[in-house]
Write a protein that holds these residues in place. Sequence first.
Motif, mmCIF file in Angstrom:
data_model
loop_
_atom_site.group_PDB
_atom_site.id
_atom_site.type_symbol
_atom_site.label_atom_id
_atom_site.label_comp_id
_atom_site.label_asym_id
_atom_site.label_seq_id
_atom_site.Cartn_x
_atom_site.Cartn_y
_atom_site.Cartn_z
ATOM 1 N N MET A 243 12.524 1.290 -17.197
ATOM 2 C CA MET A 243 11.417 0.427 -17.617
ATOM 3 C C MET A 243 10.113 1.219 -17.678
ATOM 4 O O MET A 243 9.317 1.047 -18.599
ATOM 5 N N GLN A 244 9.899 2.075 -16.679
ATOM 6 C CA GLN A 244 8.651 2.837 -16.667
ATOM 7 C C GLN A 244 8.607 3.862 -17.796
ATOM 8 O O GLN A 244 7.525 4.235 -18.251
ATOM 9 N N PRO A 347 7.372 -7.743 -9.157
ATOM 10 C CA PRO A 347 6.958 -6.627 -10.007
ATOM 11 C C PRO A 347 8.023 -5.535 -9.912
ATOM 12 O O PRO A 347 8.587 -5.302 -8.836
ATOM 13 N N ILE A 348 8.264 -4.887 -11.020
ATOM 14 C CA ILE A 348 9.400 -3.972 -11.127
ATOM 15 C C ILE A 348 9.364 -2.875 -10.048
ATOM 16 O O ILE A 348 10.412 -2.473 -9.520
ATOM 17 N N SER A 349 8.191 -2.430 -9.656
ATOM 18 C CA SER A 349 8.102 -1.342 -8.655
ATOM 19 C C SER A 349 8.618 -1.786 -7.288
ATOM 20 O O SER A 349 8.940 -0.953 -6.457
ATOM 21 N N GLY A 376 15.623 -5.723 -15.492
ATOM 22 C CA GLY A 376 14.526 -5.192 -16.307
ATOM 23 C C GLY A 376 13.275 -6.045 -16.202
ATOM 24 O O GLY A 376 12.156 -5.579 -16.418
#
Lengths: 462, 462
Positions: A243-244, A347-349, A376
């Motif tokens: 994703m990043q 949040p993805i992190s 994702g």
Amino acid sequence: MTIDTHPLDTVLAAARAFLGDRLTTNAAIREQHSKGEDANPPVLPDAVAFVETTEEVSRLLALCNTHGIAVTPFGAGTSLEGHVVPVQRGISLDLSRMTQVLEVNAEDMDCLVEPGVSRHQLNDYLRDQGLFFPVDPGSHCSLGGMVATRASGTNAVRYGTMREATLGLEVVLADGRVIQTGGRTRKSANGYDLTRLFVGSEGTLGVVTKVRLRLQGIPEATTAAVCQFDSLAAAVETVIMVMQAGIPVARIELADADQMRASIAYSKLAFEPLPTLFLEFHGSPSSVREQAEAVEALSNEMGGRGFAWAEDAEARGKLWKARHDAWWAANALYPGCRGITTDVCVPISRLAEAIVHAKETAVEMGQNTCIVGHVGDGNFHCVILFPNDDPEGLRKAWELDRRIVAQGLALGGTCSGEHGIGLGKREFLVEEHGAEVLDVMRGLKASLDPKGILNPGKLFFD
Amino acid sequence: MTIDTHPLDTVLAAARAFLGDRLTTNAAIREQHSKGEDANPPVLPDAVAFVETTEEVSRLLALCNTHGIAVTPFGAGTSLEGHVVPVQRGISLDLSRMTQVLEVNAEDMDCLVEPGVSRHQLNDYLRDQGLFFPVDPGSHCSLGGMVATRASGTNAVRYGTMREATLGLEVVLADGRVIQTGGRTRKSANGYDLTRLFVGSEGTLGVVTKVRLRLQGIPEATTAAVCQFDSLAAAVETVIMVMQAGIPVARIELADADQMRASIAYSKLAFEPLPTLFLEFHGSPSSVREQAEAVEALSNEMGGRGFAWAEDAEARGKLWKARHDAWWAANALYPGCRGITTDVCVPISRLAEAIVHAKETAVEMGQNTCIVGHVGDGNFHCVILFPNDDPEGLRKAWELDRRIVAQGLALGGTCSGEHGIGLGKREFLVEEHGAEVLDVMRGLKASLDPKGILNPGKLFFD
């Protein structure tokens, strides 16, 4: 001597005049309309109305509003948070017979459908036109229900959720007035965004009778891939890196080792029971290849194994069918058990932290769980299994749910990524937003449904 | 003998206690806060408050609400529909000093900013982190103002508008309460979508004091291209083909021959005064090449000429600066003239019809116009030029605006793609949605701002 007629009887008599047999108090049908697919206690509605037109919905709501009778909309009955349980009895408003695809504007990639159309039905209808509708929760849900819960699914990481996919609505208000929201344009700045207000309102602000949806072109090329990892953390870290890196994956789904064990058994998959990522790439043939190679490189860095591509549609179909059947596979894993599911989104992190914490807490509590996730988007489901008809087991399952949500909120997340609040997540809604936001929401509800007849008891505690 | 104090004086005295000199009745400052960049008649506010904190906004709104004093939020003053005109006088609430970038979460690609931050300031701040904020109206607007009008711009075709870009808000309600909406996750199904309700509400439901935005990764490769056509219709048909082919252009902008004449003079561009498309492609080096080649092939089919690529950042910068200066270029085309602008947005299949109709109607009426458009979204602006200080000229310009909007609505479009309603488009809002939708909107307004102090006179006729 005058005998007062009960308001319900007045409504039923008047509704029967225009619905005929489609208004029923049949016990088996009421039982079918007493619950969704979750573990909330069922409640029998007083009657079920099978409506077929907007006008019928409008007349019925006007009647119920006048007489203060509760109305609980019902689509495919696949809700996971008790949305369709008619906690104040009254009428279960069944929209499942409104199944017409009214318009497809291929050149503008939009369509207009009735709320009972399922996503499968719509996609079958669209196939020859080179178009598809991407939002795909696992179940055989109806598009009206998907609007109500702001549903998403595996493709949301690329194509967005019902929030982005809904261009406009026809809504019947509590008093029977019919309004049209939104429109056919890709964007607008024309007053309050009523469409987005109704999307995700869980049937508490109005009843959706038409849905205008944004469609997508079937991509020139599609490839699926599967990759397995020794640890849950390595699988999730791979997702975060993908994703990043901004790789426009169409799908990136996680199953933990327990879920894989369940799905291997249920869907006859030829994989190892290890943490697994399922991916799909859409685009031109060269961009699909480029995306898959980029993801493979990242997954290799994280010790991923057996990065296998499936270009062939049948193999892909089998894979995604298995993914969509994950809930049923998990429910079948331990005979005599059933599941409730969490729906945390972070949040993805913070995703690796959230998922690993969920699994560790489950192990600590001695609970059997399967984890799947639309990773994702930072959204995962921990299916918590407990023995059927065991109130103490259900209580323990809810306790684990509560701990997973608390951790999700602490990580900057939300209690619901896609299933909605319904009955099951009301306590978390307050915790997440605070009392003042809830007051604002109640104020909006009061403005649109002053008598509180629409899906009472959902979202808010009374 | 008691002399009643006027409520305004009470508010000003109390506000001065915590704002000091930042509450002013200075004539020049009031004049600056009497209008935006449009042709609506200016109105002087009684006072201007330069707030610096959420707490100040909260205290000021609570005061104004108690005493029934109107509050009109003011950001960069770039509104095009009279949004910032304080039609009921009272206080112009200037948020332009709230310019802090409070958080950037690079790994989650989100940030939290104060409402006075401009998109330029934010992008300068982000540049070293490999991120950018894509929503780019032409002007030097503030992000708070962009939330208020649901702004978009040239990149919206690829990255969406403020609707998609806004993850959450801090909002001060009319009575001074402060709420947080939305959150940091990519999606959610956690109650009513308050964020989307405030986005596009034009300062009539609350005052935005913090904005959480979704950011994008700076693409690995970027290429711009320019292509010219003999006819407006051929240029627009090319756009329709590009969109229908699903080519993920990052920008696809139209300028008609008159606009090109204006921009060639104003921005010293080396092009012909012909209908022109400006494009930009984002992605990997190979996908950017693939996209550009695909568009070139379609433009050739339509007789497009001189499909010129600019890979170099400086040349691209000059091009997009010229595009963003189009409004000023148009206003400078005829000395002694100024413009008003339409903002119609239609389904993409009807775009050629809408634009050609607008131009033909203008010619028929003997009006000078320049057309630019975010044509990938079906949105175009017809800048209608009229002599300064000529009420009859302005009346005629508005008549043409009205005809263009009527045609846009007849084609299934909306009166505003991105500028909002404000004062200027109120009549069209009713025409477009109908009285019942307006009633629903007024009900929501009443629920959040029962005394009607927030930006009164906008969106709705009193």
